[in-house]
Structures are given as C-alpha cells and as structure tokens.
Design a protein around this motif. Structure first.
Motif, short mmCIF file in Angstrom:
data_model
loop_
_atom_site.label_atom_id
_atom_site.label_comp_id
_atom_site.label_asym_id
_atom_site.label_seq_id
_atom_site.Cartn_x
_atom_site.Cartn_y
_atom_site.Cartn_z
N ILE A 45 -28.28 -26.74 12.69
CA ILE A 45 -28.26 -26.91 11.24
C ILE A 45 -26.87 -27.38 10.84
O ILE A 45 -25.87 -26.72 11.13
CB ILE A 45 -28.60 -25.59 10.52
CG1 ILE A 45 -30.05 -25.20 10.84
CG2 ILE A 45 -28.41 -25.71 9.00
CD1 ILE A 45 -30.43 -23.81 10.37
N ILE A 46 -26.83 -28.55 10.25
CA ILE A 46 -25.56 -29.12 9.79
C ILE A 46 -25.51 -28.97 8.28
O ILE A 46 -26.34 -29.54 7.56
CB ILE A 46 -25.43 -30.60 10.19
CG1 ILE A 46 -25.44 -30.70 11.73
CG2 ILE A 46 -24.15 -31.19 9.62
CD1 ILE A 46 -25.48 -32.12 12.22
N SER A 47 -24.53 -28.20 7.80
CA SER A 47 -24.36 -27.98 6.37
C SER A 47 -22.99 -28.51 5.96
O SER A 47 -21.97 -27.86 6.19
CB SER A 47 -24.49 -26.49 6.04
OG SER A 47 -24.64 -26.31 4.64
N PRO A 48 -22.95 -29.69 5.38
CA PRO A 48 -21.66 -30.33 5.11
C PRO A 48 -20.88 -29.67 3.97
O PRO A 48 -21.47 -29.21 2.99
CB PRO A 48 -22.06 -31.76 4.74
CG PRO A 48 -23.43 -31.62 4.16
CD PRO A 48 -24.09 -30.52 4.95
N VAL A 49 -19.59 -29.62 4.15
CA VAL A 49 -18.69 -29.19 3.08
C VAL A 49 -18.39 -30.42 2.24
O VAL A 49 -17.77 -31.38 2.72
CB VAL A 49 -17.39 -28.59 3.65
CG1 VAL A 49 -16.42 -28.22 2.53
CG2 VAL A 49 -17.71 -27.39 4.51
N LEU A 50 -18.83 -30.40 1.01
CA LEU A 50 -18.74 -31.58 0.15
C LEU A 50 -17.55 -31.48 -0.80
O LEU A 50 -17.22 -30.40 -1.29
CB LEU A 50 -20.04 -31.74 -0.64
CG LEU A 50 -21.32 -31.84 0.19
CD1 LEU A 50 -22.55 -31.88 -0.73
CD2 LEU A 50 -21.28 -33.06 1.10
N ASN A 51 -16.94 -32.62 -1.02
CA ASN A 51 -15.89 -32.76 -2.05
C ASN A 51 -14.68 -31.87 -1.81
O ASN A 51 -13.99 -31.48 -2.76
CB ASN A 51 -16.45 -32.47 -3.45
CG ASN A 51 -17.64 -33.36 -3.78
OD1 ASN A 51 -17.62 -34.55 -3.53
ND2 ASN A 51 -18.68 -32.76 -4.33
N SER A 52 -14.38 -31.57 -0.55
CA SER A 52 -13.24 -30.70 -0.26
C SER A 52 -11.91 -31.36 -0.63
O SER A 52 -10.91 -30.67 -0.83
CB SER A 52 -13.21 -30.31 1.22
OG SER A 52 -13.05 -31.47 2.04
N GLY A 53 -11.89 -32.68 -0.72
CA GLY A 53 -10.67 -33.38 -1.07
C GLY A 53 -10.49 -33.59 -2.55
O GLY A 53 -9.48 -34.16 -2.99
N ASP A 54 -11.44 -33.09 -3.34
CA ASP A 54 -11.33 -33.25 -4.78
C ASP A 54 -10.14 -32.45 -5.30
O ASP A 54 -9.83 -31.37 -4.81
CB ASP A 54 -12.62 -32.75 -5.44
CG ASP A 54 -12.64 -33.01 -6.94
OD1 ASP A 54 -13.11 -34.09 -7.34
OD2 ASP A 54 -12.17 -32.14 -7.69
N ASP A 55 -9.45 -33.00 -6.31
CA ASP A 55 -8.26 -32.35 -6.85
C ASP A 55 -8.53 -30.93 -7.35
O ASP A 55 -7.64 -30.09 -7.37
CB ASP A 55 -7.68 -33.17 -8.00
CG ASP A 55 -7.00 -34.45 -7.53
OD1 ASP A 55 -6.84 -34.61 -6.30
OD2 ASP A 55 -6.63 -35.27 -8.38
N TYR A 56 -9.76 -30.66 -7.77
CA TYR A 56 -10.06 -29.38 -8.38
C TYR A 56 -10.94 -28.49 -7.51
O TYR A 56 -11.41 -27.45 -7.95
CB TYR A 56 -10.72 -29.60 -9.75
CG TYR A 56 -9.83 -30.41 -10.67
CD1 TYR A 56 -8.74 -29.82 -11.31
CD2 TYR A 56 -10.05 -31.78 -10.85
CE1 TYR A 56 -7.90 -30.56 -12.12
CE2 TYR A 56 -9.21 -32.52 -11.66
CZ TYR A 56 -8.14 -31.91 -12.29
OH TYR A 56 -7.29 -32.65 -13.09
N ALA A 57 -11.13 -28.89 -6.27
CA ALA A 57 -11.94 -28.09 -5.35
C ALA A 57 -11.14 -26.89 -4.87
O ALA A 57 -9.91 -26.87 -4.88
CB ALA A 57 -12.36 -28.94 -4.16
N ASP A 58 -11.85 -25.84 -4.46
CA ASP A 58 -11.21 -24.69 -3.83
C ASP A 58 -12.09 -24.26 -2.67
O ASP A 58 -13.10 -24.88 -2.35
CB ASP A 58 -10.96 -23.57 -4.84
CG ASP A 58 -12.23 -23.05 -5.51
OD1 ASP A 58 -13.16 -22.66 -4.78
OD2 ASP A 58 -12.30 -23.05 -6.75
#
Length: 509
Positions: free
Chosen positions: A71-84
């Motif tokens: 099962i591949i569950s991608p971490v999305l938008n980790s590079g977004d300025d407002y991501a945590d």
C-alpha cells in the motif's frame, strides 16, 4: 482497555520474509527515498497502469512482500509553505484505513525519512495517526467485544521508540475513552472509577474526593456547579487527585487542573435549540490530563514531578441548581458573582487551581496549567486549534512559545494568545458586591475576547493573581483551551483526539 501494539522490526528483511506481517504500508513523499529497490520498481510499474499511484492511497499486488500487499500512501504537499507534519498523519491514516479494508491484521508501516526540521518526528507522528484512526469507541467495544482492527503495527524503529509510542498511545486511549463515552456510562463517579482501574499498580498516587461535606468545603465553586446533581447518586461530583513522583532529585514540577464536566446542560441558563448535543464531550480537559498521567506512569521519566486534579461534575438543571446573580466564595477566598451558569467550567477550574497553587508554593520550579474544553469563542477564533493563554510569569519564561514549537513538531499545533488589561476589566463585578464576576450573560462565541478573559477570571478566582511577575513568589500559569481540538470531524460526535497529551508529554520531557 483497548491497546494498539507498536512492534519494533529491527531487520528490514521482514518486509520480504513476513514474520507474520501481512501488508506493507509505505508513507513517503517519494518511495525511492526508502532505498528499497523492490518497492521502487513496484511503485513505478503500478503508476504506469494506475494513475492513482503516487496521488492517493493505493494497494498493489506484491507477491514478494509481506502478505503480498503493498500500500503506497503518498505524503502530499509537504513542500508547501504552510504545510506541517500532519501531512504525514493524513497519509498514514489513509494508508492504514486501506490496509484495514483489505483485511490486514499485522501491517508493517514504513515511513520515509525527511531531512526538513519540521518533519523530524514524521515516523512517530505517522504511527500515532494509525492509533487515532484505529481507536474503537468504548461503547462499541463493550457491546460487541471489538477491541482493535489490528493485532500489531510493525515499525522500522528502535525498541525505545516503540516503547514510548505504546505508552503515549495507552494514555491517548484512556483519554479518548474518558472524553468520548456517553454521559451515563462515563458519569462523574464512573469517570473516577475508570481512572482508578487504569492506574492500578501504576505507581501513581491516586485519591478520590467524593464526600459532599468535603467537596462543599474545599471546592465550593465546583460544588455549586454540581449542586443539582447531588440528589442523584450516579451523578454526584468527584475530584480525582493524581501524582507522579519518580525516585531521585526533582528538577521541575508540573501541576495540571483538568475540567471534567461530564455533561453540560447549561444549568439554569439552559442550552436551547439543540445546544446540548455533544456536551458529554465537555470532559476533554480532564480526560487528556488523566491520559497524560497514564503515559508518565508507564515511561517513568526522571527528574519531573507531575500533580493533577480532575474536577468531575455534571451541570444539571433542577430545583437545586445554582443560578445567575449568586455570589459564592471560592476555595481561595475570592467572592464570585455568577454571571452565567453555562460558564461553569471556569468555576470548576478555579477551585482546582487554588489547591494546586498551594502545592506549587513549596514545589521545585513549578509551572501550572489548566486544560479545558472551555469556550465556543476559541473555536470561532482558531477553528480546530488549541489556544494557549499565559500569565506574565509564563510569558517571561516562554512557556507557550515552547509548547507551540513542540506541538508543531508532534502534530498538535496550537495558537498562542495573549492576556490584555481589557480581559481583567471584563471580570469586574459592576455592583461591587463581589470580588469578581465569572462571565457576561452572553455566549462566549459572540463575546469579544471570549477565550482570553476567562484566563483573567481563573487568575483572580484561584488566587494566582497574587503570584504575578513582580510578586514575592511568581508562579508560571498557562491556560489551555481545547474546545476546538478535543475532537475531530463531526463537531458533536467526532472522534476524541486526546489533544494536547502528546505535546504536553514532550514538553514535560
């Protein structure tokens, strides 16, 4: 009590050989960063025939891997300025939910490392997210015997890391059970007994105050809130006192007051138009503190003493109910005019804080806290985030800033709020008959500074205002309002989060 079990997997070959593991769940921004060629090849091939791979949680047939499931569950938008770091929580929950649907009972959770500072605890946060996703409500467990969807969760982590995660999750399960369970099953006496059962053989010092005469003498504001409930034995108030004290030298003392309003009708200022729904969750503060003590009792950190008082009470209606305009003297000797009986939580906390204040005066490096689902205003102001409101002493010590930074890294973000002089003006009794007034007569959600000024009241009514920055004995105090963060999803019946247990535990360490 249900318990998810995190198991250390020291040999990466378990991904292939199984050892009873029946699925591999990968949480990563890019699966290639795991450095496992077989997974990289399978993911690449899968993406060629299914464009969901890498975009959402997807399961691939993988005969060479544990259980034949990848099962591949991608971490999305980790590079977004407002991501945590919660992007890892989201991915882990999506992946483990898919594993559950596929029938896995012992999945291996692989979390790819990320060099960015804000993601330093990504593995632990992802693992704890699995615990949150897997929790089964106490009522369901007792009715059906269901305990957990999984027998174990495998982690490529050290034994110490898994031990810490298991202890944290044990505390969070206790907190969720206490917060999320309906008001008869988790009445004040039942809440107290549930804590006693959970703390059995824990090494914690535990006592329960239940005698009405003692409660009315030592906790007069709390007893006023529960006045109408004394007539019903199963609804009568309780105060649970818990202390953790390790062997050896104590370097710091943390003292917690937890609001445990097991059901809030609003009292004489009754909640109307469906406003009582979900009010069995008004015990989230006491629940989180109870869970924190459970975690501490398992891991037994050195050098810190932690003292807690949990105020458990039902704000009932009836002929004995306390009413607006009454003047009641707190444990600290401060006369309080009741401004609104639906602002009951601050009354409960004031007496608890007064008792803790007395202990703090002889303690080593004390810091005091109140934890409560206190105001609708904090939800209006900050949505699902915890608010931290500190006195001048705590602000000088940077308590809330440190708590905010730690919470950010552990997936429990919080907003730092400020006490202002106007907040103290709001608690002045216009009649001058009482030392202060508990609240205005409107909902906090439509009151300016509705989550800040209750902290001013707590300082005054508990006597903590006598321990300000320039006093003979300053004491740091931080009020933690979790009305927005104690549950998730459905605002009335969403799953309890146990917040801010994880952040508090790591702050104490």
């Amino acid at each position: 009590m249900a318990q998810i079990n995190y198991v250390s997997v020291n040999d990466p070959q378990a991904i292939f050989e199984g050892e009873g593991w029946d699925a591999v769940v990968v949480v990563a921004t890019d699966v290639s960063t795991l450095g496992i060629d077989e997974i990289t090849l399978l993911a690449g091939h899968g993406a060629n025939i299914d464009h969901r791979v890498g975009r959402s949680a997807t399961m691939l047939l993988a005969p060479g891997l544990a259980g034949g499931r990848l099962i591949i569950s991608p971490v999305l938008n980790s590079g977004d300025d407002y991501a945590d770091v919660r992007v890892y929580s989201d991915a882990a929950r999506a992946g483990i939910n898919l594993a559950k649907q596929a029938g896995a009972k012992k999945p291996l959770l692989l979390v790819a490392s990320n060099s960015e500072q804000q993601y330093q605890h990504a593995m632990q946060v992802a693992a704890l997210a699995v615990g949150q996703e897997s929790w089964v409500a106490l009522e369901r467990r007792e009715a059906s015997g269901d305990v957990s969807d999984f027998e174990a969760i495998g982690l490529l982590a050290s034994d110490d890391q898994c031990q810490a995660l298991n202890a944290i999750e044990a505390g969070r399960i206790l907190a969720r059970d206490l917060c999320g369970t309906e008001p008869e099953r988790m009445s004040a006496p039942a809440f107290a007994q549930y804590c006693l059962d959970a703390y059995q053989d824990s090494g914690l010092k535990v006592s329960v105050v239940e005698d009405r005469d003692v409660l009315e003498r030592d906790y007069p504001l709390l007893s006023a809130v529960g006045r109408s409930s004394f007539a019903v034995a199963r609804h009568q108030p309780r105060v649970v006192k818990v202390e953790y004290c390790p062997e050896g030298e104590i370097n710091a003392t943390y003292l917690f007051a937890g609001k445990g309003v097991v059901y809030d009708t609003g009292g004489a200022d009754i909640k109307i138009a469906g406003g009582m729904a979900g009010m069995s969750r008004d015990k989230g503060g006491a629940a989180a503190v109870a869970g924190l003590m459970r975690t501490l009792s398992i891991l037994k950190p050195k050098g810190v003493r932690v003292v807690a008082e949990l105020g458990l009470v039902r704000n009932s209606i009836g002929s004995e109910a306390f009413v607006t305009d009454e003047i009641i003297t707190s444990h600290a000797g401060v006369s309080v005019r009741i401004g609104n009986t639906d602002a009951e939580g601050r009354l409960v906390l004031a007496d608890l804080l007064s008792h803790l204040r007395a202990k703090a005066q002889t303690a080593v490096a004390p810091q005091m806290f109140s934890v409560a689902t206190l105001t609708g205003h904090v939800v209006r102001a900050y949505g699902g985030y915890t608010a931290l409101v500190e006195n001048s002493v705590a602000r000088q010590q940077g308590v809330a800033d440190k708590m905010q930074s730690i919470g950010e890294h552990w997936g429990e973000p919080a907003e730092v709020s400020r006490l202002r002089k106007e907040d103290f003006s709001k608690i002045v009794d216009p009649s001058d008959a009482a030392d202060c007034i508990s609240s205005n007569n409107g909902p906090s959600s439509v009151t300016a500074r509705g989550h800040q000024y209750p902290a001013a009241f707590l300082l005054k009514a508990s006597g903590l205002d006598q321990h300000a920055l320039h006093s003979a004995q300053p004491i740091a105090y931080t009020h933690i309002d979790i009305a927005g963060s104690a549950t998730e999803g459905d605002p009335l019946y969403g799953k309890p989060t146990a917040a801010p247990l994880v952040g508090l535990f790591n702050y104490i360490l």
